[in-house]
Design a protein around this motif. Structure first.
Motif, short mmCIF file in Angstrom:
data_model
loop_
_atom_site.label_atom_id
_atom_site.label_comp_id
_atom_site.label_asym_id
_atom_site.label_seq_id
_atom_site.Cartn_x
_atom_site.Cartn_y
_atom_site.Cartn_z
N LEU A 1 70.26 45.54 65.27
CA LEU A 1 69.88 44.93 67.18
C LEU A 1 69.78 43.52 66.99
O LEU A 1 69.83 43.15 67.75
CB LEU A 1 69.46 46.09 67.24
N THR B 1 76.57 55.47 69.42
CA THR B 1 75.13 55.21 68.83
C THR B 1 74.61 54.53 69.36
O THR B 1 74.31 54.04 71.19
CB THR B 1 75.88 53.14 68.76
N ALA C 1 69.75 53.09 70.37
CA ALA C 1 69.59 52.04 70.10
C ALA C 1 68.14 52.38 69.52
O ALA C 1 66.99 52.91 69.71
CB ALA C 1 69.78 51.25 71.31
N PHE D 1 74.25 45.14 69.41
CA PHE D 1 74.88 46.44 69.73
C PHE D 1 75.80 46.82 69.59
O PHE D 1 76.37 47.40 69.73
CB PHE D 1 73.49 46.82 70.95
N LEU E 1 69.60 46.68 77.10
CA LEU E 1 70.47 47.59 76.39
C LEU E 1 70.86 48.75 77.59
O LEU E 1 71.60 49.99 76.91
CB LEU E 1 70.00 48.07 75.09
N THR F 1 73.78 52.04 75.52
CA THR F 1 73.34 52.82 74.58
C THR F 1 73.21 54.51 75.06
O THR F 1 72.96 54.36 76.30
CB THR F 1 72.65 52.60 74.10
N PHE G 1 67.83 55.94 73.01
CA PHE G 1 66.73 55.53 72.33
C PHE G 1 66.26 56.35 71.20
O PHE G 1 65.99 57.34 71.18
CB PHE G 1 65.71 54.57 73.50
#
Length: 362
Positions: free
Chosen positions: A217, A30, A32, A18, A50, A54, A57
């Motif tokens: 990822l 960005t 995920a 990531f 994560l 991040t 999602f």
């Protein structure tokens, strides 16, 4: 004693992948992609690992999003396929989900809905993939209509790249898809999202306001030909088992179903606790690579439901109890997938629930 088939998941590698994805577009956002149970890696565990990296999602459906909420994930969660029924809109608003909108019917349903909070909508534009989305000549009107609705608080424009993984352009190119985005969507202040993993790894013009990495990822490159970025990816899933029996087979004797493998010399066969009921592809061809105690050998015979067989003739130091890696840290999932006429995505998502996930770097 438990059956030795396990999928070892390295969360540190997922975090490192990531960070690589985010570094390729450092001035933008960005998210995920953790759809399909995080590509078979376990969506809840991956999302928690994560959560500090991040801002959001992405999943395929509201069921996947609700499961993450129930597991304590408070981030925005994008529904990549949008909603399927108008009744979902209340849940989407209440839970703070983001929804894709790809059809006039969905637009109508939003306009008629009564929601508790304004929606964040990702308007899908079909620039050449031809699965979902508004055609470019209708997308601007859809965008303007969404902006006018009191049920909508924010609109992001998204499209999906069809051939970003290819070395030579077969079909529509990335540049052509980007050019098909209406000029109005290239104006300052309009949030856009184009880059999937392949776009992010290999197409700088596709990096926009939001990036949507998925397969990268988990440490597998989607690119037909690796580049300097994709070579930095770290495998996150190692599918492992052990040799549970060995035997000698004489010339002319078969191994497994269908007589696909018939010995041409006296050879030593190892039986491994791993089969297609675990998710190892039955279509794996003769010679598909396998690591036994870190040494390379190959399948010998057809994969069966619970077991497969490998040639140990040239590995005399191996035997019952030897460790087996089917793909992972030392054997590329892409290489195995190529021997099964499939892709790494299919391998990862195909590992069944009877294979325990064992997490590292938690």
């Amino acid at each position: 004693m438990a059956r030795p088939a396990v999928a070892e998941i390295d969360l540190d590698s997922i975090r490192a992948n990531f960070r690589l994805a985010a570094s390729l577009a450092p001035d933008s956002n960005t998210l995920a992609v953790v759809k399909a149970d995080a590509y078979g890696h376990g969506a809840t565990r991956v999302a928690h690992s994560l959560a500090d990296q991040t801002k959001a999602f992405a999943v395929a459906s509201i069921e996947e999003a609700v499961a993450l909420r129930q597991a304590g994930i408070r981030h925005p969660i994008l529904l990549l396929e949008g909603f399927f029924e108008a009744g979902e809109l209340d849940v989407i608003a209440r839970e703070g989900f983001w929804t894709a909108v790809h059809s006039a019917e969905q637009l109508d349903q939003i306009e008629l809905a009564s929601v508790s909070m304004p929606l964040t909508v990702w308007l899908k534009v079909d620039t050449g993939m031809h699965r979902l989305g508004f055609s470019p000549d209708r997308a601007v009107a859809a965008y303007q209509r969404l902006q006018s609705l009191p049920q909508v608080g924010r609109v992001v424009v998204m499209s999906h790249l069809a051939n970003a993984d290819l070395v030579a352009s077969r079909g529509i190119s990335v540049a052509s898809q980007i050019e098909r985005l209406p000029a109005a969507f290239r104006a300052p202040g309009v949030e856009t999202s184009v880059a999937n993993s392949a776009g992010l790894l290999d197409h700088e013009p596709a990096r926009r306001t939001w990036q949507r990495p998925g397969i990268m990822l988990y440490g597998a490159s989607p690119l037909e030909q690796d580049n300097g970025h994709s070579r930095q990816l770290q495998a996150a899933m190692t599918l492992k088992s052990r040799v549970i029996a060995t035997r000698w087979v004489e010339p002319g004797e078969q191994v497994g179903y269908g007589a696909r493998f018939v010995a041409t010399r006296r050879c030593r066969i190892g039986t491994v606790a791993m089969g297609y009921a675990d998710g190892y592809p039955r279509q794996a061809i003769e010679g598909t690579p396998v690591l036994v105690d870190g040494k390379r050998t190959s399948l010998a015979g057809r994969v069966s439901m619970d077991m497969l067989t490998v040639d140990l003739t040239d590995l005399p130091e191996t035997g019952t109890g030897s460790d087996v890696e089917l793909w992972g840290k030392h054997l590329s999932a892409n290489e195995v997938a190529a021997c099964c006429d499939t892709i790494a995505y299919h391998l990862f998502t195909g590992v069944t629930q009877r294979v325990p996930r064992v997490y590292r770097g938690d």
